[in-house]
Scaffold this active site. Structure first.
Site, mmCIF file in Angstrom:
data_model
loop_
_atom_site.group_PDB
_atom_site.id
_atom_site.type_symbol
_atom_site.label_atom_id
_atom_site.label_comp_id
_atom_site.label_asym_id
_atom_site.label_seq_id
_atom_site.Cartn_x
_atom_site.Cartn_y
_atom_site.Cartn_z
ATOM 1 N N VAL A 1 0.812 -1.214 0.000
ATOM 2 C CA VAL A 1 0.000 0.000 0.000
ATOM 3 C C VAL A 1 0.847 1.267 0.000
ATOM 4 O O VAL A 1 0.313 2.373 -0.107
ATOM 5 C CB VAL A 1 -0.978 0.054 1.198
ATOM 6 C CG1 VAL A 1 -2.014 -1.039 1.093
ATOM 7 C CG2 VAL A 1 -0.251 0.014 2.522
ATOM 8 N N LYS A 2 2.175 1.124 0.112
ATOM 9 C CA LYS A 2 3.056 2.294 0.048
ATOM 10 C C LYS A 2 3.257 2.699 -1.415
ATOM 11 O O LYS A 2 2.865 1.987 -2.352
ATOM 12 C CB LYS A 2 4.405 1.983 0.695
ATOM 13 C CG LYS A 2 4.330 1.515 2.140
ATOM 14 C CD LYS A 2 3.715 2.541 3.053
ATOM 15 C CE LYS A 2 3.987 2.308 4.533
ATOM 16 N NZ LYS A 2 3.920 0.954 5.025
ATOM 17 N N THR A 3 3.885 3.852 -1.626
ATOM 18 C CA THR A 3 4.083 4.360 -2.988
ATOM 19 C C THR A 3 4.905 3.403 -3.830
ATOM 20 O O THR A 3 4.612 3.159 -5.011
ATOM 21 C CB THR A 3 4.765 5.734 -2.945
ATOM 22 O OG1 THR A 3 3.926 6.640 -2.212
ATOM 23 C CG2 THR A 3 4.991 6.291 -4.345
#
Length: 399
Positions: free
Chosen positions: A194-196
């Site tokens: 879910v991080k960049t």
């Protein structure tokens, strides 16, 4: 009901990423191979740091950083309560005592005043504060210059928790980038889906210190070195020719198996090459939210923006008054879910967790509790469209 479900966050994977992984799967190395070195070089370039040491999670990154500064059971680590458990747990792994800091209720970020208060509490408890771990919630950076000045005055180390902030720029002219360690000793990153930047699971530490980099590399690989110039034994690993054996290694201290595989790093490198594009898209989406803020119902607002910072936003946090408009958070989350919109809470204050709760009785965490009792993370991810944000805001209006 929307035509599609809009989660609060998700990875962005394309054919380039898939081909990068397939290339590794067809190669001679699945782990501890050239893809690891490539990723570390790219990350150092992207963060303007001297060294980048990759590992298998953001939690491992924080633990490695704590070990590098020599944190131990004789020390205290100051950590904001608004963060994921790993920020505190990684310090606890060393035996250190965690002292929690409050936050700004409008941003969720720790300030220098919160740090000052936590330092006083640590000293009153007879503890030596050795490190502060500012957490860059949602991609917005804490005021690192101010925090660093307080920490240096106290002889403390600074470990930035930038697990949300890869790609964020900061400074009066946005001349710095998260991970450059301008005001810190080390910076930890996470590359959870879910991080960049996604590696499946993955993390890294950046630093400008060669000594810290050496300690990080040893700790992530069982404490093993294969460099002859670092060997201590006189004869254990030497061939009859007097040369060190190619098979030989030494363990100078116990370490962990925190290595990242070539499979993870191949995906990470492919993703890093698109960081500028990812960051631009996320900033565009963030600005779309703020452009519609005035149309939100009374009692709903977006988290305040901090000055001198252009975040690559990992989260889009909204704040609700009056126990979520008098309806309660569960009701609001369920209503949005029924409209096809995913939300999440970032975070349950760590000082309220059973393991830590007894350590914080009687401490004023009014900012933290205000933020927790009103926060809700709205969808933001690279493949979203501005139209998706209009759908989210429309659903909020219907609450």
């Amino acid at each position: 009901m929307t035509q599609k479900f809009i989660p609060y966050g998700r990875q962005s994977i394309d054919q380039d990423d898939i081909e990068a992984i397939v290339k590794v799967l067809k190669s001679d190395y699945l782990t501890t191979g050239p893809a690891v070195n490539e990723f570390e070089g790219l990350l150092a370039d992207k963060t303007n740091s001297n060294y980048a040491i990759v590992c298998n999670s953001g939690t491992a990154a924080l633990h490695m950083a704590a070990h590098a500064i020599g944190l131990s059971e004789n020390d205290a680590a100051i950590v904001p309560s608004v963060t994921f458990l790993a920020s505190a747990n990684a310090m606890t792994f060393t035996g250190a005592k965690v002292i929690f800091a409050d936050c700004d209720p409008a941003t969720g970020l720790m300030t220098k005043d919160h740090l000052e208060n936590a330092i006083l509490r640590a000293k009153k408890a007879g503890l030596c504060p050795k490190v502060v771990v500012p957490v860059h919630l949602a991609g917005q950076l804490c005021d690192m210059e101010a925090i660093s000045k307080v920490a240096r005055r106290e002889g403390m180390f600074v470990i930035e928790d930038a697990c949300h902030a890869i790609g964020t720029t900061y400074g009066p002219n946005l001349e710095h980038v998260a991970g450059d360690c301008k005001w810190s000793d080390l910076t930890a990153f996470s590359f959870h889906p879910v991080k960049t930047i996604a590696m499946g699971e993955g993390g890294a530490v950046t630093t400008n210190s060669s000594d810290f980099a050496k300690k990080l590399e040893l700790f992530r690989n069982h404490g093993i070195t294969r460099k002859p110039e670092e060997f201590i034994s006189e004869d254990t690993g030497k061939d009859r020719s007097g040369e060190w054996g190619s098979w030989y290694y030494e363990m100078s201290e116990p370490g962990y198996n925190y290595r990242a595989s070539d499979i993870q790093c191949a995906l990470g490198s492919s993703q890093l090459k698109k960081l500028d594009m990812f960051a631009a898209k996320r900033r565009e989406l963030r600005e779309k939210y703020y452009s519609l803020e005035n149309s939100l119902p009374e009692g709903i607002r977006l988290a305040n923006r901090v000055p001198n910072c252009s975040p690559c936003p990992h989260l889009m946090i909204a704040l609700f008054d009056n126990d979520f408009l008098g309806k309660g958070r569960n009701h609001v989350m369920e209503k949005l879910k029924n409209d096809g919109i995913g939300t999440q809470v970032h975070y349950i204050p760590v000082h309220l967790q059973p393991y830590y709760r007894t350590q914080t009785v009687g401490v004023d965490f009014s900012g933290t509790l205000s933020f927790y009792n009103s926060c809700l993370s709205l969808p933001i991810y690279t493949s979203m469209s501005p139209r998706d944000i209009e759908v989210v805001v429309s659903s909020l209006k219907n609450l």
